[in-house]
Enzyme design. Structure first.
Site, mmCIF file in Angstrom:
data_model
loop_
_atom_site.group_PDB
_atom_site.id
_atom_site.type_symbol
_atom_site.label_atom_id
_atom_site.label_comp_id
_atom_site.label_asym_id
_atom_site.label_seq_id
_atom_site.Cartn_x
_atom_site.Cartn_y
_atom_site.Cartn_z
ATOM 1 N N LYS A 22 0.840 -1.208 0.000
ATOM 2 C CA LYS A 22 0.000 0.000 0.000
ATOM 3 C C LYS A 22 0.873 1.256 0.000
ATOM 4 O O LYS A 22 0.614 2.203 -0.743
ATOM 5 C CB LYS A 22 -0.907 0.004 1.243
ATOM 6 C CG LYS A 22 -1.530 1.353 1.557
ATOM 7 C CD LYS A 22 -2.445 1.312 2.749
ATOM 8 C CE LYS A 22 -1.865 1.774 4.047
ATOM 9 N NZ LYS A 22 -1.425 3.164 4.160
ATOM 10 N N ASN A 23 1.910 1.240 0.834
ATOM 11 C CA ASN A 23 2.724 2.445 0.968
ATOM 12 C C ASN A 23 3.658 2.675 -0.213
ATOM 13 O O ASN A 23 4.349 3.692 -0.273
ATOM 14 C CB ASN A 23 3.516 2.415 2.285
ATOM 15 C CG ASN A 23 2.599 2.610 3.481
ATOM 16 O OD1 ASN A 23 1.408 2.908 3.317
ATOM 17 N ND2 ASN A 23 3.126 2.438 4.674
ATOM 18 N N CYS A 118 -4.921 8.110 9.730
ATOM 19 C CA CYS A 118 -5.133 7.417 11.002
ATOM 20 C C CYS A 118 -4.995 8.373 12.182
ATOM 21 O O CYS A 118 -4.189 9.294 12.146
ATOM 22 C CB CYS A 118 -4.096 6.318 11.168
ATOM 23 S SG CYS A 118 -4.465 4.847 10.240
ATOM 24 N N ARG A 123 -0.012 14.850 12.813
ATOM 25 C CA ARG A 123 0.721 14.496 11.596
ATOM 26 C C ARG A 123 0.923 15.763 10.763
ATOM 27 O O ARG A 123 0.273 15.960 9.739
ATOM 28 C CB ARG A 123 -0.022 13.391 10.834
ATOM 29 C CG ARG A 123 -0.101 12.118 11.663
ATOM 30 C CD ARG A 123 -0.686 10.963 10.939
ATOM 31 N NE ARG A 123 0.259 10.323 10.042
ATOM 32 C CZ ARG A 123 0.018 9.192 9.393
ATOM 33 N NH1 ARG A 123 -1.130 8.580 9.576
ATOM 34 N NH2 ARG A 123 0.908 8.666 8.575
ATOM 35 N N PRO A 124 1.837 16.607 11.195
ATOM 36 C CA PRO A 124 2.062 17.862 10.479
ATOM 37 C C PRO A 124 2.660 17.622 9.095
ATOM 38 O O PRO A 124 3.145 16.519 8.815
ATOM 39 C CB PRO A 124 3.072 18.602 11.366
ATOM 40 C CG PRO A 124 3.722 17.573 12.215
ATOM 41 C CD PRO A 124 2.776 16.424 12.325
ATOM 42 N N LEU A 127 7.491 19.521 7.050
ATOM 43 C CA LEU A 127 8.702 19.107 6.321
ATOM 44 C C LEU A 127 8.437 19.069 4.818
ATOM 45 O O LEU A 127 9.310 19.403 4.014
ATOM 46 C CB LEU A 127 9.177 17.735 6.813
ATOM 47 C CG LEU A 127 9.539 17.674 8.304
ATOM 48 C CD1 LEU A 127 9.847 16.241 8.729
ATOM 49 C CD2 LEU A 127 10.736 18.580 8.594
ATOM 50 N N ASP A 307 4.419 0.635 11.861
ATOM 51 C CA ASP A 307 3.169 0.012 11.401
ATOM 52 C C ASP A 307 3.025 -1.426 11.910
ATOM 53 O O ASP A 307 1.930 -1.995 11.864
ATOM 54 C CB ASP A 307 3.092 0.026 9.867
ATOM 55 C CG ASP A 307 2.832 1.432 9.341
ATOM 56 O OD1 ASP A 307 2.527 2.329 10.147
ATOM 57 O OD2 ASP A 307 2.937 1.634 8.115
ATOM 58 N N VAL A 329 8.228 6.962 16.695
ATOM 59 C CA VAL A 329 7.822 7.589 15.430
ATOM 60 C C VAL A 329 6.555 8.429 15.602
ATOM 61 O O VAL A 329 6.521 9.593 15.214
ATOM 62 C CB VAL A 329 7.654 6.532 14.316
ATOM 63 C CG1 VAL A 329 7.187 7.191 13.021
ATOM 64 C CG2 VAL A 329 8.962 5.796 14.092
ATOM 65 N N ARG A 399 -8.526 -0.344 4.677
ATOM 66 C CA ARG A 399 -7.643 0.648 4.049
ATOM 67 C C ARG A 399 -6.309 0.021 3.639
ATOM 68 O O ARG A 399 -5.646 0.527 2.736
ATOM 69 C CB ARG A 399 -7.368 1.811 5.017
ATOM 70 C CG ARG A 399 -8.584 2.687 5.280
ATOM 71 C CD ARG A 399 -8.198 3.937 6.062
ATOM 72 N NE ARG A 399 -6.906 4.395 5.614
ATOM 73 C CZ ARG A 399 -5.897 4.738 6.404
ATOM 74 N NH1 ARG A 399 -6.030 4.696 7.698
ATOM 75 N NH2 ARG A 399 -4.750 5.137 5.903
#
Ligand code: UD1
Length: 445
Positions: A22-23, A118, A123-124, A127, A307, A329, A399
């Site tokens: 998926k990623n 999620c 989750r900025p 960057l 994950d 993380v 998902r």
């Protein structure tokens, strides 16, 4: 609002494969926007996941055409001309932020809002934005989370404060269109970054260094075109199945996987007393006498993947002795803990640290999947637990796992997927049992 009903206590055994990552497929789909030619992009064996559908919806909305040929997806992106992503589609998933780099690079302008994803802590996207600014983009953040970026990109040096996977990928895609050379330092080193580099180079880009912390993107000197690509097998899905075998004292072989992408997990499984055997593109795991693992530190690749932290917690919950997990993380990635404790686990969380006192067995309960990987951890707990476990809110699991219950049933589990009845009442009684197959043996998703 489907739910999974799991009858615990059955061994997970046999052979299976895992679907594409998926990623990897999500950034690869975003990167396809960089193809301005009439050539097609053929993506082989694409997993049918909710997030993949959401990304395809966005591409279609931007002007791409999408065709399906069994499990392959054929994309034409020459007519893409819209630089604005509708808010409701952006909020469907975190990965929608990947569209920023390629759209800005291709059209010189992009307008989108902060993405969803999620609920595992803040989750900025600072960057991503700072990196694009280093490449020459002018970025305005407006009320309501709206972000607008414009400008002709030029190459440059980008030093990431943290090796963010998404920021590295966004910058690689943007840099492909820049006028000069770009160097990304402190880049993420995940296998999915290598997958994206391979795909972009197939399209005609000139990128090197993926998999290390310095990535160099040279101007390609020509327009990018199409090609045919297959992403790596999903190492997180693979890890989930391996833990399923480990906690049920089973015996599972995964074929057509990349064991070299799973080194940290395989080491921890061995420390926990699980027998691990690897060969070219194959991993076999056999349950053994489980034991606690003193410390697992969750870090960017090649460290233990965040994950797989929730599935790991399920395993450690059943390892006699005391284990400790440090999540470095994400700030709030322990939402599965109260649910696991409801099933009899003894886990205490303090900040980014979890202390796990292993128990002999878990008990079936009704538990809620609060996010994607938390959901997977609860399904695993249900496989090992005594009695029946009901996992609700499984839209999160959809998902990232294609037919999780069917694959596990093919390996000996007994899981039914139950749809809520039309009146919106409780699933039991008036429910529709969608699947209740339980045939051990080979399952090829
Ligand atoms: C990707 C994965 C996700 C995985 C994560 C970490 C995809 C689609 N998702 O997410 O499954 O859990 O990597 O391996 O590939 N951060 C900032 N500012 C930023 C970006 C990130 O502070 O601009 C922080 C995040 O809040 C988080 C950490 O960096 O604490 C890691 O995030 P990142 O590596 O960017 O993860 P994602 O790309 O979102």
């Amino acid at each position: 609002m489907d739910r999974l009903i799991i009858q615990g206590g059955r061994k997970i055994a046999g052979k299976t494969r895992v679907h594409g990552a998926k990623n990897s497929i999500l950034p690869v789909l975003a990167a396809s926007l960089l193809n301005c030619s009439r050539e097609e992009i053929v993506l082989k064996d694409v997993p049918d996941l909710h997030d993949v559908r959401s990304m395809l919806n966005i591409l279609t909305c931007l002007g791409a055409t999408v065709r399906y040929a069994e499990r392959d997806i054929i994309l034409r992106t020459d007519r893409v001309d819209r630089c604005e992503v509708p808010e409701h589609l952006m909020r469907e998933m975190r990965s929608s932020i990947f569209l920023m780099g390629p759209l800005l690079g291709r059209l010189g302008r992009v307008r989108l809002c902060r993405p969803g994803g999620c609920a595992i802590g803040p989750r900025p996207v600072n960057l991503h934005l700072r990196g694009l600014q280093s490449l020459g983009a002018a970025i305005e953040e407006k009320e309501g989370g709206l972000i607008e970026a414009r400008g002709l990109l030029r190459g440059g040096e980008v030093l990431l404060d943290y090796p963010s996977v998404g920021a590295t990928e966004n910058l690689m895609m943007a840099a492909v269109t820049a006028l000069g050379r770009t160097v990304i330092r402190n880049a993420a080193r995940e296998p999915e970054i290598v997958d994206l580099q391979n795909f972009l180079n197939l399209m005609g880009a000139r990128i090197s260094g993926a998999g290390t912390s310095t990535i160099t993107v040279e101007p390609s000197g020509r327009e990018l075109g199409g090609g045919c690509y297959r992403v790596f097998p999903d190492r997180i899905v693979a890890g989930t199945y391996l833990v399923a075998a480990a906690i049920t004292q089973g015996d599972l072989t995964l074929e057509e996987v990349c064991p070299e992408h799973m080194t940290s997990l395989l080491q921890v499984l061995e420390q926990a007393g699980v027998e691990v055997e690897t060969g070219p593109r194959r991993v076999r795991v056999r349950g053994g006498q489980l034991k606690a693992v003193p410390l697992v530190s969750i870090e960017p690749y090649p460290g233990f993947p965040t994950d797989l932290q929730p599935p790991l917690m399920t395993l450690l919950a059943l390892c006699p002795g005391e284990s400790r997990v440090l999540e470095k993380v994400f700030q709030q990635r322990f939402k599965h803990v109260p649910q696991l404790n409801k099933m009899g686990a003894r886990i205490r969380v303090s900040g980014q640290e979890a202390l796990i006192a292993g128990v002999e067995s878990l008990e079936g309960a009704v538990v809620e999947a609060t996010d994607l990987r938390a959901g997977a951890a609860l399904v695993l707990a249900g496989l090992a637990a005594r009695g029946e476990t009901v996992v609700t809110q499984i839209k999160h699991i959809d998902r990232g796992y294609e037919n999780l219950h069917l694959v596990l049933n093919g390996l000996g589990a007994r899981i039914s997927r139950v749809a809520e009845d039309i009146s919106g009442g409780e699933a039991e009684g008036a429910s529709r049992r969608v699947t209740a197959a339980a045939s051990p043996g080979e399952a090829l998703p």
